[in-house]
Design a protein around this motif. Structure first.
Motif, PDB file in Angstrom:
ATOM      1  N   VAL A 128     -24.724 -16.181 -12.065  1.00 40.10           N
ATOM      2  CA  VAL A 128     -23.433 -16.840 -12.266  1.00 40.10           C
ATOM      3  C   VAL A 128     -22.496 -15.808 -12.882  1.00 40.10           C
ATOM      4  N   LEU A 129     -21.386 -15.547 -12.203  1.00 40.98           N
ATOM      5  CA  LEU A 129     -20.389 -14.604 -12.716  1.00 40.98           C
ATOM      6  C   LEU A 129     -19.357 -15.348 -13.555  1.00 40.98           C
ATOM      7  N   ARG A 138     -18.257  -6.684  -9.137  1.00 41.11           N
ATOM      8  CA  ARG A 138     -19.528  -7.400  -9.255  1.00 41.11           C
ATOM      9  C   ARG A 138     -19.766  -8.307  -8.048  1.00 41.11           C
ATOM     10  N   ALA A 139     -18.728  -9.045  -7.644  1.00 44.01           N
ATOM     11  CA  ALA A 139     -18.871  -9.941  -6.502  1.00 44.01           C
ATOM     12  C   ALA A 139     -19.177  -9.160  -5.233  1.00 44.01           C
ATOM     13  N   GLU A 140     -18.506  -8.021  -5.057  1.00 39.49           N
ATOM     14  CA  GLU A 140     -18.755  -7.198  -3.875  1.00 39.49           C
ATOM     15  C   GLU A 140     -20.195  -6.692  -3.854  1.00 39.49           C
ATOM     16  N   GLY A 153     -14.677 -19.141 -11.749  1.00 38.07           N
ATOM     17  CA  GLY A 153     -13.361 -18.515 -11.690  1.00 38.07           C
ATOM     18  C   GLY A 153     -13.084 -18.033 -10.279  1.00 38.07           C
ATOM     19  N   ARG A 154     -11.858 -18.180  -9.841  1.00 40.38           N
ATOM     20  CA  ARG A 154     -11.489 -17.779  -8.484  1.00 40.38           C
ATOM     21  C   ARG A 154     -11.349 -16.264  -8.349  1.00 40.38           C
ATOM     22  N   PRO A 155     -11.478 -15.743  -7.106  1.00 48.82           N
ATOM     23  CA  PRO A 155     -11.221 -14.310  -6.870  1.00 48.82           C
ATOM     24  C   PRO A 155      -9.728 -14.055  -6.840  1.00 48.82           C
ATOM     25  N   LEU A 169     -20.301 -16.348   1.267  1.00 46.04           N
ATOM     26  CA  LEU A 169     -21.008 -15.299   0.536  1.00 46.04           C
ATOM     27  C   LEU A 169     -20.371 -15.020  -0.818  1.00 46.04           C
ATOM     28  N   ARG A 170     -19.211 -15.615  -1.076  1.00 43.42           N
ATOM     29  CA  ARG A 170     -18.521 -15.421  -2.356  1.00 43.42           C
ATOM     30  C   ARG A 170     -18.064 -16.769  -2.913  1.00 43.42           C
ATOM     31  N   PRO A 171     -18.992 -17.668  -3.159  1.00 47.53           N
ATOM     32  CA  PRO A 171     -18.616 -19.006  -3.627  1.00 47.53           C
ATOM     33  C   PRO A 171     -18.114 -18.995  -5.064  1.00 47.53           C
TER      34      PRO A 171
END
Length: 334
Positions: A128-129, A138-140, A153-155, A169-171
């Motif tokens: 969990v980020l 980190r998400a990448e 939190g949103r990107p 892939l980036r929920p």
């Protein structure tokens, strides 16, 4: 002082092989050449590495453990929200057969390194980020290495305005800040038309989102004050603003700012001035300041739902916006 336990990396370094080769020796030794296998086994014996648990985790690729970064304690008022989220996540993970492992890291790159180590050691299998930001590496990294994760939190930013917002892939799960300040502003309007927004400097995804909800009610010409998330600075900004303009209410981007505005109003002889915060912290409750409740328990539930979903079979949606709740306190009702 307790000695550090040897890791797969230590074994690989001692034996002069890759981490994958060590994994192969632990799980499928028959595919490793005899001399190489002997070197790895010798390194395991020399270092005192206990491979049994690690072998099981590497073999199944699942530890049923969620890794989450624990921010260093920095004081302040609004940090309690993340603490509540982690507590709720832990509480709700247990019935699902999941565990929570918290880890520390000084920055994004160190966190990536820490996640990699924990994953290769079989200690976590999903993440969990928190504290997402524009261009978050980190998400990448997690997406590129097929590590299941969900962001709280949103990107935000240009990189997050397109396909990433709905990318399986980036929920992500987030609180609808605009909905919260919209409700706060409608409530504040009951005290008069001149509702000021006290927010952070422009450029913060979260802050801009909260400002948007206020503007949807008051329009583009509404009066905005700007402050860092500091009680002292917010008080100073609000004191100057109240001396220059007659206002009916102040909607704030956080309870920290709301406390500063409340102190400024009291100093100006207007303790009854309607001030609305965001985060619904114990400070807001103690001072009877109305505030927007983020409902971190609902956020945690949504995060867990997405973490156990399968992007190859489930249709989504791959993002969830949790609507917050305005908590109105008696001090502001009169």
């Amino acid at each position: 002082m307790t000695a550090r336990q040897p890791t797969v990396e230590d074994v690989a370094r001692r034996a002069g092989v890759s981490r994958q080769t060590v994994s192969n020796v632990l799980n499928t030794p028959e595919i490793v050449r005899g001399r190489t296998r002997e070197r790895v086994e010798a390194a395991i014996a020399e270092l005192g590495y206990a491979p049994s648990m690690a072998a099981r985790r590497l073999r199944t690729k699942r530890s049923a453990t969620i890794g989450i970064h624990l921010d260093p304690y920095a004081g302040g008022i609004s940090g309690i929200v993340l603490d509540r989220f982690i507590h709720a996540l832990t509480d709700r993970a247990t019935p699902r057969g999941l565990r929570i492992l918290v880890y520390a890291a000084a920055d994004a790159q160190e966190e990536i390194q820490r996640i990699r180590q924990l994953r290769e050691g079989g200690e976590i299998d999903r993440v969990v980020l928190t504290g997402t930001f524009e261009g978050d590496p980190r998400a990448e990294w997690l997406a590129e290495h097929d590590v299941p994760f969900v962001a709280f939190g949103r990107p935000w930013g240009e990189a997050g305005t397109g396909a990433q917002m709905g990318d399986p892939l980036r929920p992500w799960v987030d609180v609808d800040g605009a909905a919260g300040t919209r409700a706060a502003t409608l409530f504040a309007r009951e005290h008069g038309e001149r509702v000021v927004f006290l927010g952070w400097p422009a450029g913060s995804g979260t802050g801009d989102d909260r400002e948007r909800g206020w503007r949807e009610v008051v329009g583009v010409d509404g009066l905005r004050w700007t402050s860092l998330d500091s009680v002292a600075e917010a008080r100073s900004v609000a004191e100057r603003g109240l001396a220059e303009r007659d206002v009916d209410a102040i909607v704030c981007a956080s309870d920290t700012l709301a406390l500063g505005a409340h102190l400024a109003a009291s100093h100006a002889g207007r303790p009854e001035l309607a001030v609305v915060g965001f985060d619904n912290t114990p400070v807001a409750e103690a001072l009877e300041i109305s505030s927007v409740e983020q409902r971190p328990e609902r956020v945690a539930e949504a995060v867990l739902d997405l973490l156990v979903a399968d992007p190859t079979t489930d249709e989504g949606p791959w993002h969830r916006l949790i609507e917050p709740e305005l908590v109105v306190r008696a001090r502001d009702e009169g």
